[in-house]
Scaffold this motif. Structure first.
Motif, short mmCIF file in Angstrom:
data_model
loop_
_atom_site.label_atom_id
_atom_site.label_comp_id
_atom_site.label_asym_id
_atom_site.label_seq_id
_atom_site.Cartn_x
_atom_site.Cartn_y
_atom_site.Cartn_z
N UNK A 108 0.83 -1.20 0.00
CA UNK A 108 0.00 0.00 0.00
C UNK A 108 0.86 1.25 0.00
N UNK A 109 0.54 2.17 -0.89
CA UNK A 109 1.24 3.46 -0.96
C UNK A 109 0.47 4.56 -0.22
N UNK A 110 -0.64 4.20 0.40
CA UNK A 110 -1.46 5.22 1.07
C UNK A 110 -0.75 5.90 2.24
N UNK A 111 -0.10 5.14 3.14
CA UNK A 111 0.49 5.81 4.31
C UNK A 111 1.49 6.91 3.98
N UNK A 112 2.20 6.78 2.86
CA UNK A 112 3.20 7.78 2.49
C UNK A 112 2.64 8.86 1.57
N UNK A 113 1.35 8.83 1.32
CA UNK A 113 0.75 9.75 0.35
C UNK A 113 -0.34 10.61 0.94
N UNK A 114 -0.41 10.67 2.26
CA UNK A 114 -1.52 11.35 2.93
C UNK A 114 -1.06 12.67 3.55
N UNK A 115 -1.90 13.69 3.42
CA UNK A 115 -1.69 14.97 4.08
C UNK A 115 -2.72 15.12 5.20
N UNK A 116 -2.26 15.56 6.36
CA UNK A 116 -3.13 15.75 7.53
C UNK A 116 -3.52 17.22 7.66
N UNK A 117 -4.81 17.47 7.84
CA UNK A 117 -5.32 18.83 8.00
C UNK A 117 -6.09 18.92 9.32
N UNK A 118 -5.65 19.76 10.26
CA UNK A 118 -6.37 19.89 11.54
C UNK A 118 -7.75 20.50 11.34
N UNK A 119 -8.74 19.93 12.01
CA UNK A 119 -10.10 20.46 11.97
C UNK A 119 -10.70 20.41 13.37
N UNK A 120 -11.72 21.22 13.67
CA UNK A 120 -12.36 21.17 14.99
C UNK A 120 -13.07 19.83 15.20
N UNK A 121 -13.00 19.31 16.41
CA UNK A 121 -13.70 18.07 16.74
C UNK A 121 -14.99 18.36 17.47
N UNK A 122 -15.85 17.35 17.60
CA UNK A 122 -17.16 17.53 18.24
C UNK A 122 -17.03 17.94 19.71
N UNK A 123 -15.93 17.55 20.36
CA UNK A 123 -15.78 17.84 21.78
C UNK A 123 -15.10 19.18 22.05
N UNK A 124 -14.94 19.97 20.99
CA UNK A 124 -14.32 21.28 21.16
C UNK A 124 -12.82 21.30 20.97
N UNK A 125 -12.23 20.13 20.78
CA UNK A 125 -10.80 20.04 20.56
C UNK A 125 -10.46 20.07 19.08
N UNK A 126 -9.41 19.34 18.74
CA UNK A 126 -8.95 19.29 17.36
C UNK A 126 -8.73 17.83 16.94
N UNK A 127 -9.13 17.51 15.73
CA UNK A 127 -8.84 16.20 15.16
C UNK A 127 -8.22 16.42 13.78
N UNK A 128 -8.04 15.37 13.03
CA UNK A 128 -7.37 15.47 11.74
C UNK A 128 -8.23 14.92 10.61
N UNK A 129 -8.25 15.62 9.51
CA UNK A 129 -8.79 15.09 8.26
C UNK A 129 -7.62 14.63 7.40
N UNK A 130 -7.85 13.56 6.64
CA UNK A 130 -6.80 12.99 5.81
C UNK A 130 -7.16 13.17 4.33
N UNK A 131 -6.23 13.72 3.58
CA UNK A 131 -6.36 13.87 2.13
C UNK A 131 -5.23 13.10 1.45
N UNK A 132 -5.50 12.58 0.28
CA UNK A 132 -4.42 12.07 -0.55
C UNK A 132 -3.76 13.25 -1.26
#
Length: 246
Positions: A108-132
């Motif tokens: 799989x080439x996915x793990x080395x091809x992903x960009x992480x973008x911080x976004x607000x989480x439901x609990x008021x904190x921060x989580x990550x969205x993943x884009x190729x």
């Protein structure tokens, strides 16, 4: 005829099924392509299950990639779901996540091809969205799709939350519902050997095709053929059951 419910995976959208939908419609099937939220297995499965529970007749489900986890969770105990079709996908057992499964086999080439973008989480904190990464999308996700279409797919991709990749299933519908699997032998997202292992473990009827991860876009005909095969087998089984009890 059974309603076909289609579930896309990460980095894609409902439109990735367009060619398959057109093919199935020509064969007379009612079709619904779910807009999978890609927010986490449990949230996504609850969303899909609500749709399943609203459908009055028999259902054949087909899922691509991460959508296989959502289908595996959502279909469990749904009496109207008669067949599962895994398309370049995963059929996890209880506790298994997509990131854990993909890590079991090389390729799989996915793990080395992903960009992480911080976004607000439901609990008021921060989580990550993943884009190729868009420059890697055609090669990793859609190597046999024409370059212009692959470039558009990269620009319009749907991100998946980190929890969608890390969260395991709590149910395994393939243990009680017959399944079919389309194994993509040129897949750089879900390793073909992983697809073979999962299909064998599930007792799934497997068909192999030389295609990339984006097989529903590049080769919609064979995808529709396998869904049709599953639907016809389901219909015959239902007819035989009714005949025995008549």
């Amino acid at each position: 005829m059974p309603t076909v419910v289609l579930i896309h995976g990460a980095f894609a959208g409902s439109s990735s099924w367009n060619g398959v939908i057109a093919n199935l419609k020509r064969r007379g099937y009612p079709v619904i392509a779910v807009a999978n939220p890609l927010r986490g297995v449990q949230k996504d499965a609850a969303y899909v299950r609500a749709l399943l529970d609203s459908l009055p007749g028999p259902v054949v489900m087909a899922a691509h990639s991460y959508g296989g986890l959502v289908m595996t969770e959502a279909a469990d105990g749904a009496s109207n779901v008669k067949a599962l079709v895994y398309v370049a996908s995963v059929s996890p057992d209880v506790g298994e996540s997509v990131i854990e499964l993909v890590g079991r086999y090389p390729g799989s080439q996915l793990p080395s091809s992903i960009s992480m973008v911080p976004i607000p989480s439901d609990d008021g904190g921060t989580t990550m969205d993943q884009y190729l990464l868009q420059d890697k999308f055609p090669e990793v996700f859609a190597a046999d799709v024409d370059p212009e279409t692959a470039t558009i797919m990269a620009a319009t991709q749907r991100p998946a939350s980190a929890s969608a990749q890390e969260e395991g299933v709590t149910k395994a519908a393939w243990k009680t519902i017959p399944s079919w699997t389309l194994i993509t032998t040129q897949d750089q997202g879900i390793p073909p050997d992983l697809q073979r292992f999962l299909a064998d473990r599930a007792g799934s009827t497997a068909v192999e095709i030389a295609a990339s991860h984006a097989v529903a876009v590049s080769q919609p005909g064979p995808v529709a053929d396998l869904i049709d095969t599953a639907a016809r087998a389901t219909t015959r089984s239902m007819q035989m059951s009714k005949s025995r009890h008549a």
